[in-house]
Motif scaffolding. Structure first.
Motif, PDB file in Angstrom:
ATOM      1  N   ALA A  83      47.930  48.527 -10.097  1.00 29.20           N
ATOM      2  CA  ALA A  83      47.136  49.488 -10.871  1.00 29.20           C
ATOM      3  C   ALA A  83      46.333  50.403  -9.951  1.00 29.20           C
ATOM      4  O   ALA A  83      46.149  51.586 -10.244  1.00 29.20           O
ATOM      5  N   TYR A  84      45.879  49.878  -8.832  1.00 28.38           N
ATOM      6  CA  TYR A  84      45.115  50.681  -7.872  1.00 28.38           C
ATOM      7  C   TYR A  84      45.962  51.802  -7.277  1.00 28.38           C
ATOM      8  O   TYR A  84      45.428  52.791  -6.775  1.00 28.38           O
ATOM      9  N   ALA A  85      47.268  51.674  -7.350  1.00 26.72           N
ATOM     10  CA  ALA A  85      48.160  52.715  -6.848  1.00 26.72           C
ATOM     11  C   ALA A  85      48.080  53.982  -7.695  1.00 26.72           C
ATOM     12  O   ALA A  85      48.423  55.060  -7.227  1.00 26.72           O
ATOM     13  N   SER A  86      47.611  53.854  -8.924  1.00 25.12           N
ATOM     14  CA  SER A  86      47.513  55.003  -9.819  1.00 25.12           C
ATOM     15  C   SER A  86      46.278  55.840  -9.521  1.00 25.12           C
ATOM     16  O   SER A  86      45.225  55.314  -9.171  1.00 25.12           O
ATOM     17  N   SER A  87      46.411  57.135  -9.694  1.00 22.43           N
ATOM     18  CA  SER A  87      45.255  58.026  -9.519  1.00 22.43           C
ATOM     19  C   SER A  87      44.277  57.880 -10.681  1.00 22.43           C
ATOM     20  O   SER A  87      43.133  58.309 -10.583  1.00 22.43           O
ATOM     21  N   LYS A  88      44.715  57.278 -11.769  1.00 15.87           N
ATOM     22  CA  LYS A  88      43.871  57.082 -12.954  1.00 15.87           C
ATOM     23  C   LYS A  88      43.345  55.653 -13.043  1.00 15.87           C
ATOM     24  O   LYS A  88      43.030  55.168 -14.114  1.00 15.87           O
ATOM     25  N   PHE A  89      43.237  54.982 -11.909  1.00 20.44           N
ATOM     26  CA  PHE A  89      42.821  53.584 -11.874  1.00 20.44           C
ATOM     27  C   PHE A  89      41.419  53.405 -12.449  1.00 20.44           C
ATOM     28  O   PHE A  89      40.510  54.170 -12.162  1.00 20.44           O
ATOM     29  N   ASN A  90      41.267  52.359 -13.263  1.00 14.03           N
ATOM     30  CA  ASN A  90      39.991  52.001 -13.866  1.00 14.03           C
ATOM     31  C   ASN A  90      39.869  50.480 -13.775  1.00 14.03           C
ATOM     32  O   ASN A  90      40.745  49.752 -14.247  1.00 14.03           O
ATOM     33  N   TRP A  91      38.768  49.987 -13.184  1.00 19.27           N
ATOM     34  CA  TRP A  91      38.597  48.544 -12.987  1.00 19.27           C
ATOM     35  C   TRP A  91      38.624  47.767 -14.294  1.00 19.27           C
ATOM     36  O   TRP A  91      39.236  46.703 -14.375  1.00 19.27           O
ATOM     37  N   LYS A  92      37.958  48.275 -15.322  1.00 23.87           N
ATOM     38  CA  LYS A  92      37.899  47.545 -16.600  1.00 23.87           C
ATOM     39  C   LYS A  92      39.287  47.406 -17.218  1.00 23.87           C
ATOM     40  O   LYS A  92      39.683  46.316 -17.639  1.00 23.87           O
ATOM     41  N   HIS A  93      40.014  48.505 -17.270  1.00 26.03           N
ATOM     42  CA  HIS A  93      41.355  48.445 -17.847  1.00 26.03           C
ATOM     43  C   HIS A  93      42.287  47.599 -16.979  1.00 26.03           C
ATOM     44  O   HIS A  93      43.107  46.844 -17.507  1.00 26.03           O
ATOM     45  N   GLY A  94      42.160  47.736 -15.674  1.00 25.68           N
ATOM     46  CA  GLY A  94      42.982  46.940 -14.767  1.00 25.68           C
ATOM     47  C   GLY A  94      42.764  45.449 -14.951  1.00 25.68           C
ATOM     48  O   GLY A  94      43.711  44.670 -15.016  1.00 25.68           O
ATOM     49  N   LEU A  95      41.499  45.044 -15.038  1.00 22.86           N
ATOM     50  CA  LEU A  95      41.200  43.620 -15.238  1.00 22.86           C
ATOM     51  C   LEU A  95      41.687  43.117 -16.587  1.00 22.86           C
ATOM     52  O   LEU A  95      42.185  41.995 -16.695  1.00 22.86           O
ATOM     53  N   ALA A  96      41.535  43.938 -17.618  1.00 23.45           N
ATOM     54  CA  ALA A  96      41.999  43.531 -18.949  1.00 23.45           C
ATOM     55  C   ALA A  96      43.514  43.338 -18.962  1.00 23.45           C
ATOM     56  O   ALA A  96      44.023  42.342 -19.495  1.00 23.45           O
ATOM     57  N   ILE A  97      44.225  44.278 -18.361  1.00 27.75           N
ATOM     58  CA  ILE A  97      45.684  44.164 -18.314  1.00 27.75           C
ATOM     59  C   ILE A  97      46.099  42.991 -17.428  1.00 27.75           C
ATOM     60  O   ILE A  97      47.032  42.245 -17.761  1.00 27.75           O
ATOM     61  N   ALA A  98      45.405  42.794 -16.313  1.00 29.32           N
ATOM     62  CA  ALA A  98      45.723  41.681 -15.412  1.00 29.32           C
ATOM     63  C   ALA A  98      45.526  40.342 -16.113  1.00 29.32           C
ATOM     64  O   ALA A  98      46.364  39.439 -15.994  1.00 29.32           O
ATOM     65  N   LEU A  99      44.453  40.203 -16.841  1.00 27.48           N
ATOM     66  CA  LEU A  99      44.201  38.959 -17.575  1.00 27.48           C
ATOM     67  C   LEU A  99      45.255  38.740 -18.652  1.00 27.48           C
ATOM     68  O   LEU A  99      45.789  37.633 -18.805  1.00 27.48           O
ATOM     69  N   GLY A 100      45.572  39.795 -19.381  1.00 25.28           N
ATOM     70  CA  GLY A 100      46.597  39.689 -20.422  1.00 25.28           C
ATOM     71  C   GLY A 100      47.962  39.320 -19.858  1.00 25.28           C
ATOM     72  O   GLY A 100      48.678  38.479 -20.416  1.00 25.28           O
ATOM     73  N   MET A 101      48.316  39.941 -18.730  1.00 23.75           N
ATOM     74  CA  MET A 101      49.599  39.636 -18.102  1.00 23.75           C
ATOM     75  C   MET A 101      49.633  38.208 -17.567  1.00 23.75           C
ATOM     76  O   MET A 101      50.664  37.534 -17.643  1.00 23.75           O
ATOM     77  N   ALA A 102      48.511  37.735 -17.031  1.00 24.73           N
ATOM     78  CA  ALA A 102      48.448  36.364 -16.517  1.00 24.73           C
ATOM     79  C   ALA A 102      48.659  35.355 -17.636  1.00 24.73           C
ATOM     80  O   ALA A 102      49.419  34.395 -17.483  1.00 24.73           O
ATOM     81  N   VAL A 103      48.004  35.586 -18.766  1.00 27.57           N
ATOM     82  CA  VAL A 103      48.167  34.687 -19.918  1.00 27.57           C
ATOM     83  C   VAL A 103      49.599  34.759 -20.439  1.00 27.57           C
ATOM     84  O   VAL A 103      50.243  33.730 -20.678  1.00 27.57           O
ATOM     85  N   PHE A 104      50.107  35.980 -20.595  1.00 27.66           N
ATOM     86  CA  PHE A 104      51.472  36.162 -21.107  1.00 27.66           C
ATOM     87  C   PHE A 104      52.499  35.477 -20.208  1.00 27.66           C
ATOM     88  O   PHE A 104      53.354  34.728 -20.691  1.00 27.66           O
TER      89      PHE A 104
END
Length: 125
Positions: A83-104
């Motif tokens: 996610a940090y590779a994106s120019s539109k990176f946002n820590w909150k969204h990145g963490l939310a997606i990371a947590l969701g992907m980890a659970v999934f």
């Protein structure tokens, strides 16, 4: 022979699904390539070395971290680095997606499919 490359539906084996999936993805790639030459109205904006390096690094990190950190933390690290590779990176969204992907990934690969991998790191077991 062609029957070895393209088996019938009656003789599906373990390589049938990957073969069909690769054919579908190849077809999508050819359609995208042809469409790019036909439409041709948009210019390529370019790419950054940062994005290329971080996406490559995330793949290497996953391979290096899966055993010591387990699936959940490894997936979270990979998603955040990618996610940090994106120019539109946002820590909150990145963490939310990371947590969701980890659970999934933990539910699908370890619980549902029964793959022999640890969800949590060795120091949390």
């Amino acid at each position: 022979c062609s029957s070895d490359l393209f088996p019938s539906h009656d003789s599906m084996g373990p390589g049938y699904f990957p073969m069909v999936l690769s054919l579908i993805l190849s077809l999508i790639g050819v359609i995208a390539l042809v469409r790019a030459f036909i439409v041709g109205d948009s210019e390529v904006q370019g790419f950054t070395a940062k994005g290329l390096l971080l996406i490559t690094l995330s793949t290497v990190l996953f391979a290096a971290l899966i055993r010591p950190l387990g699936l959940a933390l490894s997936v979270m690290v990979v998603v955040m680095v990618s996610a940090y590779a994106s120019s539109k990176f946002n820590w909150k969204h990145g963490l939310a997606i990371a947590l969701g992907m980890a659970v999934f990934c933990s539910v699908v690969f370890v619980k549902a499919l029964g793959l022999p991998m640890e969800i949590f790191p060795f120091f949390m077991r």
